[in-house]
Design a protein around this motif. Structure first.
Motif, PDB file in Angstrom:
ATOM      1  N   VAL A   1      -4.736   0.010   3.211  1.00 40.50           N
ATOM      2  CA  VAL A   1      -5.572   1.440   2.812  1.00 40.50           C
ATOM      3  C   VAL A   1      -6.437   1.777   3.307  1.00 40.50           C
ATOM      4  O   VAL A   1      -6.801   3.085   3.531  1.00 40.50           O
ATOM      5  N   TRP A   2      -7.472   1.008   3.839  1.00 43.45           N
ATOM      6  CA  TRP A   2      -8.518   1.430   4.450  1.00 43.45           C
ATOM      7  C   TRP A   2      -8.188   2.195   5.836  1.00 43.45           C
ATOM      8  O   TRP A   2      -8.664   3.017   6.172  1.00 43.45           O
TER       9      TRP A   2
ATOM     10  N   GLN B   1      -5.172   3.486   6.489  1.00 44.35           N
ATOM     11  CA  GLN B   1      -4.893   5.053   6.247  1.00 44.35           C
ATOM     12  C   GLN B   1      -5.729   5.853   5.871  1.00 44.35           C
ATOM     13  O   GLN B   1      -5.646   7.089   6.121  1.00 44.35           O
ATOM     14  N   HIS B   2      -6.698   5.458   5.104  1.00 48.76           N
ATOM     15  CA  HIS B   2      -7.879   6.352   4.964  1.00 48.76           C
ATOM     16  C   HIS B   2      -8.891   6.879   6.093  1.00 48.76           C
ATOM     17  O   HIS B   2      -9.166   8.070   6.086  1.00 48.76           O
ATOM     18  N   LYS B   3      -8.926   5.854   7.058  1.00 51.33           N
ATOM     19  CA  LYS B   3      -9.933   6.146   8.022  1.00 51.33           C
ATOM     20  C   LYS B   3      -9.322   6.459   9.223  1.00 51.33           C
ATOM     21  O   LYS B   3      -9.987   6.977  10.075  1.00 51.33           O
TER      22      LYS B   3
ATOM     23  N   LYS C   1       1.787   3.800  -3.714  1.00 55.08           N
ATOM     24  CA  LYS C   1       1.839   5.400  -3.703  1.00 55.08           C
ATOM     25  C   LYS C   1       3.175   5.758  -4.362  1.00 55.08           C
ATOM     26  O   LYS C   1       2.908   6.552  -5.223  1.00 55.08           O
TER      27      LYS C   1
ATOM     28  N   SER D   1       0.757  -1.097   0.110  1.00 54.47           N
ATOM     29  CA  SER D   1       0.030  -0.042   0.054  1.00 54.47           C
ATOM     30  C   SER D   1       0.942   1.287   0.075  1.00 54.47           C
ATOM     31  O   SER D   1       0.370   2.252  -0.608  1.00 54.47           O
TER      32      SER D   1
END
Length: 367
Positions: free
Chosen positions: A215-216, A218-220, A69, A65
């Motif tokens: 990813v989830w 890092q997003h949340k 990037k 992840s």
């Protein structure tokens, strides 16, 4: 409370190091005797040891992840060259590990004709490469679609072209046809490869699951709600896996689809616990031990395996050095079960010392 998102999660680094530590322990018992959780299930079923390799794939996906990037700014040719190079190098390391020490005791070149082709690192290299392609060109939606097609699809192939026995499964048939018996694992009494070609298909899902979870996160961000969601997702996977087991047995050696869902479930639960304790709760006691392992994971894995091969080649009074160390230092005073475990732990700690020295000297070997 919402904790600001940082590029890296200590919980993921600890998870990677914990997986490597356990992998070394289960791979290097001193003797034949081992506690049940430190042995693979004989065929159908599930033990702690069966969780180690899929967890390794899970953390490969989590690490991906971050690398994806970095690749986002690359053109297609540069991206494909980078992921193909890394995947091929990991595969090559695994192949050379099986060919090592390259020469027979008679000092002739070890025959390539009987060298195993597939294996743990080979599967990691292949899964990383294909998972990177799926994520690059399909994103999280593509990863979900692939998973929803691959798991039932692999189930269909196993059901349609064989059975769920060691000698009659479709994965074995493919490996025999493509690789040939001399290039396969023989530790089960027959030519059978637990890291074969066809069973690599569902293993890609383990990598994609790790990628999606990271990813989830890092997003949340690191919140109690995030942890609760990971736990619920993990529990749902476990319920599905153990329900599916009645139709498609959980089986690590042919990497059944139910096995994938089961291991992803446990990995999500473990990740949730680590995030809660470390990234939210601030736990730091003991975490550095696993961080050290996580910083040179591939190198230490190779070192652990190469050292075992060398210890098995060297002899003391006609006994291989590996066995002599076990018998002299541990079996001489402990029961076979405890002696075997203590030897494995001591071996893991010796590998950790190498990793510690490398970390103190800022030596990090990456592919």
């Amino acid at each position: 409370m919402h904790t600001p998102v940082s590029p890296r999660y200590l919980a993921l680094d600890v998870f990677r190091g914990l997986t490597l530590a356990l992998m070394i322990i289960v791979n290097t018992p001193g003797g034949e005797a081992s506690y049940g959780p430190l042995e693979h299930a004989a065929w159908h079923g599930f033990t702690l040891t069966d969780l180690v390799f899929p967890s390794f794939l899970f953390v490969v996906g989590a690490a991906m992840s971050l690398s994806m990037k970095k690749f986002s700014g690359l053109g297609e040719a540069a991206f494909l060259k980078s992921v193909a190079r890394r995947g091929a190098l990991i595969f090559l390391c695994g192949y050379l590990l099986y060919w090592f020490p390259f020469f027979t005791p008679e000092r002739t070149l070890a025959p390539i004709a009987s060298t195993r082709i597939m294996g743990v690192l080979q599967r990691i290299g292949l899964c990383y490469f294909f998972a990177a392609l799926i994520v690059r060109y399909g994103g999280l939606r593509g990863a979900a679609v692939f998973s929803l097609l691959a798991l039932p699809g692999y189930w269909w192939l196993l059901h349609q072209f064989g059975d769920y026995t060691m000698g009659g499964n479709a994965a074995l048939a493919v490996d025999l046809a493509v690789l040939g018996a001399p290039h396969m694992y023989h530790g089960e009494g027959i030519a059978f490869d637990p890291e074969g070609i066809l069973s690599t298909l569902p293993a890609i899902v383990n990598v994609l699951a790790g990628y999606a979870a990271a990813v989830w996160l890092q997003h949340k961000g690191r919140t109690r709600h995030t942890v609760a969601t990971l736990l619920v997702a993990g529990a749902a996977c476990l319920l599905l896996a153990y329900g599916w087991h009645a139709l498609l047995p959980v089986n690590k050696k042919i990497w059944t689809s139910s096995f994938v869902v089961c291991t992803v479930g446990w990995d999500l639960v473990i990740l949730a616990v680590l995030v809660a304790a470390i990234d939210i709760g601030g736990l730091r006691f003991g975490t550095y031990f696993f961080e050290v392992f996580g910083k040179n994971t591939l190198f230490i894995y190779l070192l652990a395996d190469v050292a075992v091969i060398i210890l098995a080649r060297l002899q003391v009074d006609g006994v291989m050095l590996y066995r002599w160390l076990y018998q002299t230092l541990f079996l001489s005073w402990a029961s076979p079960l405890n002696a075997s475990l203590l030897f494995a732990v001591a071996y893991m700690l010796a590998c950790w010392l190498v990793a510690y020295v490398m970390d103190r000297r800022k030596i990090y070997i990456k592919l």
